[in-house]
Design an enzyme around this catalytic site. Structure first.
Site, PDB file in Angstrom:
ATOM      1  N   SER A  74       0.788  -1.235   0.000  1.00  0.00           N
ATOM      2  CA  SER A  74       0.000   0.000   0.000  1.00  0.00           C
ATOM      3  C   SER A  74       0.818   1.281   0.000  1.00  0.00           C
ATOM      4  O   SER A  74       0.248   2.368  -0.138  1.00  0.00           O
ATOM      5  CB  SER A  74      -0.959   0.010   1.193  1.00  0.00           C
ATOM      6  OG  SER A  74      -2.057  -0.848   0.940  1.00  0.00           O
ATOM      7  N   LYS A  85       0.173   3.445  -2.989  1.00  0.00           N
ATOM      8  CA  LYS A  85      -0.979   4.344  -3.085  1.00  0.00           C
ATOM      9  C   LYS A  85      -0.539   5.790  -3.331  1.00  0.00           C
ATOM     10  O   LYS A  85      -1.261   6.572  -3.953  1.00  0.00           O
ATOM     11  CB  LYS A  85      -1.826   4.263  -1.815  1.00  0.00           C
ATOM     12  CG  LYS A  85      -2.685   3.012  -1.689  1.00  0.00           C
ATOM     13  CD  LYS A  85      -3.539   3.071  -0.435  1.00  0.00           C
ATOM     14  CE  LYS A  85      -4.545   1.920  -0.384  1.00  0.00           C
ATOM     15  NZ  LYS A  85      -3.913   0.618  -0.175  1.00  0.00           N
ATOM     16  N   SER A 103      -6.298   3.286   4.081  1.00  0.00           N
ATOM     17  CA  SER A 103      -5.656   2.282   3.225  1.00  0.00           C
ATOM     18  C   SER A 103      -6.688   1.373   2.567  1.00  0.00           C
ATOM     19  O   SER A 103      -6.619   0.146   2.630  1.00  0.00           O
ATOM     20  CB  SER A 103      -4.651   1.444   4.030  1.00  0.00           C
ATOM     21  OG  SER A 103      -3.640   0.945   3.193  1.00  0.00           O
ATOM     22  N   ARG A 106       5.852  -1.372  12.975  1.00  0.00           N
ATOM     23  CA  ARG A 106       6.362  -0.545  11.886  1.00  0.00           C
ATOM     24  C   ARG A 106       6.435   0.923  12.300  1.00  0.00           C
ATOM     25  O   ARG A 106       7.485   1.567  12.204  1.00  0.00           O
ATOM     26  CB  ARG A 106       5.467  -0.687  10.647  1.00  0.00           C
ATOM     27  CG  ARG A 106       5.451  -2.058  10.012  1.00  0.00           C
ATOM     28  CD  ARG A 106       4.349  -2.165   8.974  1.00  0.00           C
ATOM     29  NE  ARG A 106       3.025  -2.054   9.572  1.00  0.00           N
ATOM     30  CZ  ARG A 106       1.884  -1.996   8.891  1.00  0.00           C
ATOM     31  NH1 ARG A 106       1.911  -2.006   7.566  1.00  0.00           N
ATOM     32  NH2 ARG A 106       0.721  -1.921   9.507  1.00  0.00           N
TER      33      ARG A 106
END
Length: 295
Positions: free
Chosen positions: A84, A87, A137, A278
């Site tokens: 993602s 994007k 997302s 993350r």
């Protein structure tokens, strides 16, 4: 005589070329050395990854000093599927191809219920726009705008920008999720620097929109632009791709005190709770660098 003349001619040609070859070799060595010198290894960052019980890399370009800071430089140069994080690129393609009018142009929900961890995601199961799709997302939204852009135009933009390995094999709405596209942490940072500076081949308007919709968080004296990514079996850590761990990304940049810190982190995700690491790892390390305020 004729053979001797030919030999002399070849020898002269070789001697003429030699300085140029040596100069080229010297330039290559110098460039390589300069690149290596610009990368500052931080083995101490390994503790942050170890405390979270994950394997990964973090690369940070500190604009003020012009230094690239890194933990696990070899991995920072290893290409992975962008998931993602793509994007950001996809949003600019959508604007410049007219797939949507602007970042708030809604696309109707197709009625298919999508969930996460077995629970329906309210934010996904309704109409979305580039802006909301970036925030939450929303995969289906960005798949739809990619289909509207089409294979040919998407490939053209990928080539113009030199994004990752430029391979969009695997389907126009799948190539960044489980297809052929790959990008390194180093390339992610280079791409984000161009976006922040407005020097990508997209229109100024498309780049400005991308900068706006990637604002992840804003404090009293800093702005964080960021995007997460998560690809199933994308870690490339098993001979059988179907048995590989997932790959998780967190990329972006922080603006504070007139300076910018560009970053790209990826980790192997072995269990669902690893996903939260993350952001946590990146924030902790960026915090020690003063990206969010005083150290």
């Amino acid at each position: 005589m004729e053979g001797s003349s030919t030999t002399q001619t070849k020898e002269i040609a070789r001697m003429v070329r030699l300085p140029h070859l040596l100069a080229a070799l010297f330039a290559l060595v110098l460039a390589t050395s300069s690149h290596a010198a610009g990368w500052q290894e931080h083995p101490e960052w390994g503790k942050v990854f170890a405390d979270a019980n994950v394997h990964g890399t973090l690369l940070v370009y500190e604009e003020g000093s012009g230094t690239t800071h890194v933990f696990d430089a070899a991995r920072a140069r290893k290409p992975y599927i962008p998931a993602s994080t793509f994007k950001i690129f996809n949003a600019m393609v959508a604007i410049d191809t007219g797939a949507v009018a602007d970042e708030f142009d809604p696309i109707a929900w197709d009625g298919k219920v999508r969930d996460m961890g077995g629970k329906p995601m309210v934010e996904w199961n309704r109409a979305n726009s580039l802006a909301s799709g970036m925030r939450y997302s929303t995969v289906w939204l960005y798949q739809e705008v990619a289909r509207r852009a089409g294979q040919q135009r998407m490939q053209s933009w990928i080539d113009k920008a030199g994004y990752g390995n430029r391979d969009i094999g695997g389907g126009i709405d799948r190539f960044w999720l489980d297809g052929a596209l790959r990008i390194t942490a180093e390339q992610q940072v280079a791409f984000l620097r161009r976006l922040a500076d407005g020097t990508l081949p997209f229109s100024a308007r498309a780049q400005e929109i991308a900068r706006r919709i990637t604002i992840y968080e804003a404090g009293t004296d800093y702005v964080l632009h960021a995007k997460t990514g998560w690809a199933t079996h994308g870690a490339q850590n098993n001979a059988d791709p179907a048995k590989a761990d997932d790959i998780g990304w967190y990329v972006g940049w922080v603006e504070h005190g007139g300076k910018r810190w560009f970053f790209a982190l990826n980790i192997d995700i072995t269990k669902p709770e690893d996903g939260g690491n993350r952001v946590a790892i990146a924030r902790e390390i960026l915090g020690t660098m003063g990206a969010f305020g005083s150290r």
